[in-house]
Design an enzyme around this catalytic site. Structure first.
Site, PDB file in Angstrom:
ATOM      1  N   ARG B  20       0.823  -1.223   0.000  1.00 28.46           N
ATOM      2  CA  ARG B  20       0.000   0.000   0.000  1.00 28.46           C
ATOM      3  C   ARG B  20       0.855   1.271   0.000  1.00 28.46           C
ATOM      4  O   ARG B  20       0.591   2.185  -0.760  1.00 28.46           O
ATOM      5  CB  ARG B  20      -0.996  -0.049   1.159  1.00 28.46           C
ATOM      6  N   ASN B  38      -6.416  -3.060   1.630  1.00 32.70           N
ATOM      7  CA  ASN B  38      -6.360  -4.523   1.585  1.00 32.70           C
ATOM      8  C   ASN B  38      -7.776  -5.048   1.673  1.00 32.70           C
ATOM      9  O   ASN B  38      -8.552  -4.596   2.507  1.00 32.70           O
ATOM     10  CB  ASN B  38      -5.596  -5.084   2.790  1.00 32.70           C
TER      11      ASN B  38
END
Ligand code: FE
Ligand code: MG
Ligand code: ZN
Ligand code: ZN
Lengths: 326, 759
Positions: B20, B38
């Protein structure tokens, strides 16, 4: 059919074919209690090769086997029947010897042979001589042993060393040339059981003579029937040195080898010392000892604590002993 | 210019690897608006930008991904303009979605260079802190409770972040942005040694090891036992307490420089990879380690510190240490602190532990060349490919020794870590726990079970509890070669060569040297090695000398019976009989002659055993494969171009059979020293293998060959077979990411089950 050595395949054969067709159920016991009575009945066929071996023969074995099966239900044997299937060509002298041996074993056990049967079949239709015995017994007043009666906390007792009968038969049959002769432990156990029941009464929960499939199969069957786990301490299970040496060479696990003269018992912990003392007071139980415990684990799981402190799973024998190492 | 809106889903190992933050940085670079999160096992991005920027963004997301991430697939779908995000790019909290489909648990990663630098930087606030980590490194699979991978679902849940750590955790420009296990001396786990904590605890352990003592150390995937690798007394004591007489110990060295001092290593990339496995390397004769670290072997298993604690320990001691799994032989590695104190405590001089719980058991991985021999910490449970997507989740329960469990979901297989010998009650429990954990992390309930044909494997017995219509029985050697094929994405029919110790054949006899024409669905046996009895079954496996007698007295007869060459000089047979003793040899002879507990097997592994025994290298084995390991080590340094020992191929019952009797006769009679005979033996097996494969190819027209089975852990043999087959124009595959030994069986079972379920 690869079911000859007892153990797991045999258990499946009985479950899937015999018990299903007969419509019987419930735990597998050595002998049956007749409904509404104290009478116990057991029957057994004997097909041992060789017929004569160190420590006995097919005649004495047929008597001891059935006497012991009755005893494992807490019964005092009162009568035996004896039936022969004889292959044409068997020397008469051999039949005489086997019969004499059966008679002597019955007399020593104090159980009369009350009736019998003899059939002769053509050459090749049988392997020499088969013997079948049926026994009738009366349950001892305070005896209630059953394969399904083990409870968590019970002490596991073993009446004597294991492994002698199976290795004696094998080395006699195959003439393997072991250094020391190994003698079968074949003997009657009903007097030992009477002493145990005298000392422990209903606290003697489970009795089993670990014959074919050995101690491992007996414990697995009992753990399964009683829905409990059993743990034994490997070092506490006596294996005579000559038997251990033969097993190592033959690749046998002594836990899987047949016995004909010892028993395993699950006894409530409070009564265990008294029962053990009673066993040791008799010659056939002189080497009796505590070998394990009944545990609250997965039902049917039998484990052995090893010398080095780990715990191994003791499974039933699968047919012949097939290596699992890759 | 119109700004487009897209939803981008990234599949693969993309959680717990700094993915990320990576996406966030790229978005900032390219001026993309949106967010990233996620979801289940994947990363989901909402991105808005002009079409060229978006294309570049997608490319960089895939190609410039973090070192340990593995992007398998990127799915893009257009969103309506109404879905346009506000300006700016944000990293969102994870969402436990409901989407089906596989999810990846990230493997544990060795401490990265940046964190190592901080560890030894007196000015850093994590100076000498044994739990330093960042998005590029640290524990993962060993601390995860459930997915998605977030701190609250790990064993770090019990350590609330301090203000300083929280600031790093939430700062997208920080190396620790969303590094789930981060910690510092103010908020994280603490080291302990009895009543001592922190530096005092570490110092106590260092002192004990320096003085020749034994320490139990809480590692990443389990406890480890540690001592000075140059101290013979300490190493012998470790062998005693571990009940491990001869099997080699792994050695952890402070740095790459030490690797070169101890071994001839052409390259060290595997050692310094994020997985940081144990790597087997040719040892220097002057390595200066205790003799009993790796007795009789030409290689050493070396590895580098892979956690801050290991770095601190090795820096303080500045010498090679034996670092081995914390268990007694045959038992699973200890992970619980209470077990460590109870079972390891009494064996050692102290326990260096800490309060970060280990959730899953991961032994150290082992690598040899390009092949993974044990797939555990740092490698498992990264998913493996499945040639045929599976209809419903399949639990593959593996074999018996070197046991692993696998779960097949969709088009991937999650292969659990290696647990050991199932006959051990604790290992069996670990197997049940692993099976449950695989299902839990994937959020599925297995619908089918795949198991070995061997009725005596405890894994098979476990599978028997399933209803018959949900059980898929898989032949052992088919599973071995299918594992290799699946790993390499083989699609069509192939020639499988499975060489191992023993497996249950479909005819009820034992196999172990098989040539199969195979697909994932089925196989036909077309070749094998000649059989020999195993006098006493497993007893013959434990005693290679008895296996040699098995060949001597009962090798399959092609007219060259070994026992009949009594007029030839049989020096080595005579020596063998002398060592065994006439009495025992006679019992074994009678057992073989009468077929008493002497099952026959067509096994290459047992052939290696027999040869090692004939050469006097190993009469009794103390661990699985010891004789073969010593035989390969004996041949080390010998040219592989020398003449091969004799071998012959016969046709019997429709199969091509390699008759090893001429080979064994040469072993018994050759006047060459054992090292030369060992090398020539390897060459003979390689040549016979090529001949078997050529026959299979003639019959089938196939030219893809997949090698599997534990014998191919032998590098000398594998290299020779691969080279020979390659020269002959075959396309050869051998297990690399998946162990060729029984650790790969569950994966092969999964691949076969998936194909069979296709109908
Ligand atoms: Fe195998
Ligand atoms: Mg280990
Ligand atoms: Zn780092
Ligand atoms: Zn902190």
């Amino acid at each position: 059919l690869g079911h000859g050595s007892g153990g797991r395949l045999m258990a499946e054969l009985i479950d899937d074919v015999i018990a299903r067709e007969l419509g019987t159920h419930g735990p597998l016991e050595d002998a049956a209690l007749l409904d509404g009575t104290d009478l116990v009945v057991s029957t057994d066929g004997f097909v041992v090769t060789p017929r004569f071996f160190p420590g006995g023969d097919i005649g004495s074995l047929a008597v001891h086997g059935t006497v012991n099966d009755l005893a494992m239900r807490g019964a005092r044997p009162i009568a035996l029947t004896l039936a022969f299937v004889v292959e044409e060509g068997l020397p008469i002298e051999e039949l005489r010897q086997v019969t004499r041996s059966a008679a002597k074993a019955a007399q020593d056990a104090g159980v009369p042979i009350v009736t019998g049967d003899t059939k002769v079949v053509g050459r090749g239709a049988a392997d020499g001589l088969y013997v079948t015995t049926t026994g009738i017994g009366v349950r001892l007043p305070r005896a209630r042993p059953s394969a399904a009666a083990g409870v968590v906390g019970d002490v596991v007792l073993l009446s004597g060393p294991i492994g002698a009968h199976g290795t004696a038969i094998l080395s006699a049959r195959e003439d393997l040339g072991f250094e020391a002769e190994i003698v079968s432990d074949s003997r009657p156990l009903h007097r030992l059981v009477a002493a145990m029941v005298e000392a422990g009464g209903r606290d003697v929960h489970v009795l089993r003579d670990p014959t074919r499939g050995g101690l491992a199969s007996a414990l697995n069957e009992l753990a399964e029937a009683s829905r409990v786990a059993v743990e034994v301490v490997e070092d506490d299970v006596p294996v005579p040195p000559a038997v251990a040496a033969a097993c190592e060479l033959l690749g046998l696990d002594p836990f899987h080898v047949a016995n004909e003269g010892c028993l395993v018992a699950f006894v409530a912990p409070d009564s265990a010392p008294a029962v053990l003392a009673a066993m040791r007071a008799r010659p056939e139980g002189a080497q009796a000892r505590v070998v394990g415990r009944v545990l609250d684990g997965p039902a049917g799981r039998v484990t052995a604590r090893t010398t080095i402190g780990s715990t191994r799973i003791v499974d039933m024998l699968i047919g012949e002993q097939l290596p699992r190492i890759c | 210019m119109a700004r487009l809106v897209e939803r981008i889903e990234v599949h693969g190992t993309v959680q717990g690897v700094g993915f990320r933050p990576h996406v966030h940085r790229l978005a900032a670079e390219l001026g993309i608006d949106g967010d990233v999160r996620n979801e289940d096992g994947r990363v989901v991005i909402t991105a808005s930008g002009d079409s060229a920027d978006l294309r570049e963004f997608r490319r960089l997301v895939r190609e410039r991904s973090p070192a340990v991430a593995r992007v398998e697939r990127v799915e893009v779908s257009a969103l309506p303009p109404s879905a346009a995000p506000p300006p700016g790019f944000v990293v969102r909290e994870s969402r436990a979605g409901t989407a089906a489909g596989p999810r990846s648990v990230p493997p544990d990663l060795a401490t990265c260079p940046a964190c190592v630098a901080e560890l030894f930087d007196p000015a850093d606030r994590r100076y000498r802190y044994p739990f330093v980590n960042c998005t590029d490194c640290g524990p993962r699979a060993t601390i995860v409770d459930a997915l998605p991978y977030d701190r609250v679902r790990t064993s770090m849940r019990g350590f609330p972040l301090c203000a300083a750590c929280a600031a790093e955790y939430h700062d997208p420009s920080d190396r620790r942005f969303h590094a789930e296990p981060i910690a510092c001396p103010d908020c994280g786990p603490v080291l302990s040694w009895g009543a001592l904590t922190g530096e005092d605890a570490l110092h106590a352990a260092v002192t004990v090891i320096a003085d020749g003592g034994l320490v139990a150390l809480k590692g990443i995937g389990g406890y480890q036992l540690v001592c000075d690798a140059a101290d013979e007394t300490a190493v012998l004591r470790l062998r005693e307490v571990k009940r491990r007489p001869r099997k080699a110990f792994a050695v952890m060295v402070p740095d790459v420089d030490h690797v070169h001092r101890l071994s001839f290593a052409d390259e060290t990339s595997a050692l310094s990879s994020a997985a940081a496995p144990i790597v087997l390397l040719p040892r220097r004769p002057d390595a200066g380690l205790a003799a009993s670290v790796a007795p009789g072997l030409a290689e050493l298993g070396l590895f580098l510190p892979h956690s801050p604690l290991h770095h601190l320990l090795l820096a303080a001691l500045a010498r090679p240490l034996v670092v081995t799994s914390g268990n007694r032989s045959g038992e699973p590695i200890v992970i619980a602190d209470v077990d460590a104190l109870a079972t390891l405590g009494p064996l050692v001089d102290g326990v260096l532990t800490h309060d970060r719980p280990i959730r899953s058991r991961y032994d150290d991985s082992v690598v040899r060349g390009r092949a993974v021999l044990r797939r555990a910490r740092g490698l498992a449970p990264e998913p493996l490919p499945l040639p045929t997507p599976v209809r419903g989740p399949v639990l593959a329960v593996g074999a018996q020794l070197k046991h692993t469990t696998a779960l097949a979901v969709g088009d991937r297989v999650f292969l659990g870590p290696h647990t050991g010998d199932l006959a051990d009650a604790a290992t069996f429990t670990a197997f049940e726990e692993t099976a449950a954990a695989l299902a839990r992390t994937q959020g599925v309930a297995p619908e089918y079970v795949a198991h070995d044909l061997h009725p005596g494997y405890l894994s098979t017995r476990h599978a028997r509890h399933w209803p018959a219509e949900r059980r898929i029985a898989v032949q052992h050697h088919h599973a071995h070669v299918a594992a290799t094929a699946a790993e390499h994405g083989v699609r069509d029919r192939f020639i499988g060569v499975a060489y191992d110790g023993l497996g249950y054949g479909d005819d009820g006899t034992l196999w172990g040297g098989e040539v199969l024409l195979a697909t994932y669905r089925g196989y036909r046996r077309v070749g094998r090695v000649g059989t020999a009895p195993l006098p006493g079954g497993e007893s013959a496996v434990r005693h290679p000398a008895r296996m040699a007698l098995g060949y001597l007295y009962g090798a399959e007869d092609f007219g060259t019976h070994l026992d009949r060459c009594s007029d030839a000089p049989r020096a080595r047979v005579g020596e063998l009989l002398e060592r065994i003793g006439a009495r025992e040899a006679e019992v074994v002879r009678r057992m073989v002659a009468r077929g008493v507990h002497s099952p026959v097997a067509s096994s290459v592994g047992r052939l290696f055993d027999a040869v090692a025994a004939l050469l006097g290298l190993c009469d009794d084995a103390t661990y699985e494969g010891e004789a073969a390991v010593l035989l390969e080590a004996a041949a080390h340094g010998q040219p592989d171009t020398g003449p091969a020992l004799a071998w012959r191929l016969h046709r019997r019952d429709g199969l091509w059979v390699y008759d090893p009797v001429p080979t064994l006769r040469d072993v018994a009679t050759a006047t060459d020293p054992p090292a030369v005979v060992a090398a020539r033996f390897h060459a003979a097996v390689a040549q016979a293998t090529r001949a078997l494969v050529e026959q299979a190819a003639d019959a089938s027209g196939l030219h893809t060959v997949c090698l599997g089975g534990g014998v191919f852990q032998n590098r000398r043999l594998t290299d020779a077979v691969v080279r020979d087959l390659d020269d002959a124009g075959f396309e050869v595959h051998v297990g690399q990411r998946v162990p060729v030994n029984d650790g790969g069986i569950s994966y092969g079972q999964a691949a076969i089950a998936a194909a069979r379920l296709e109908g």
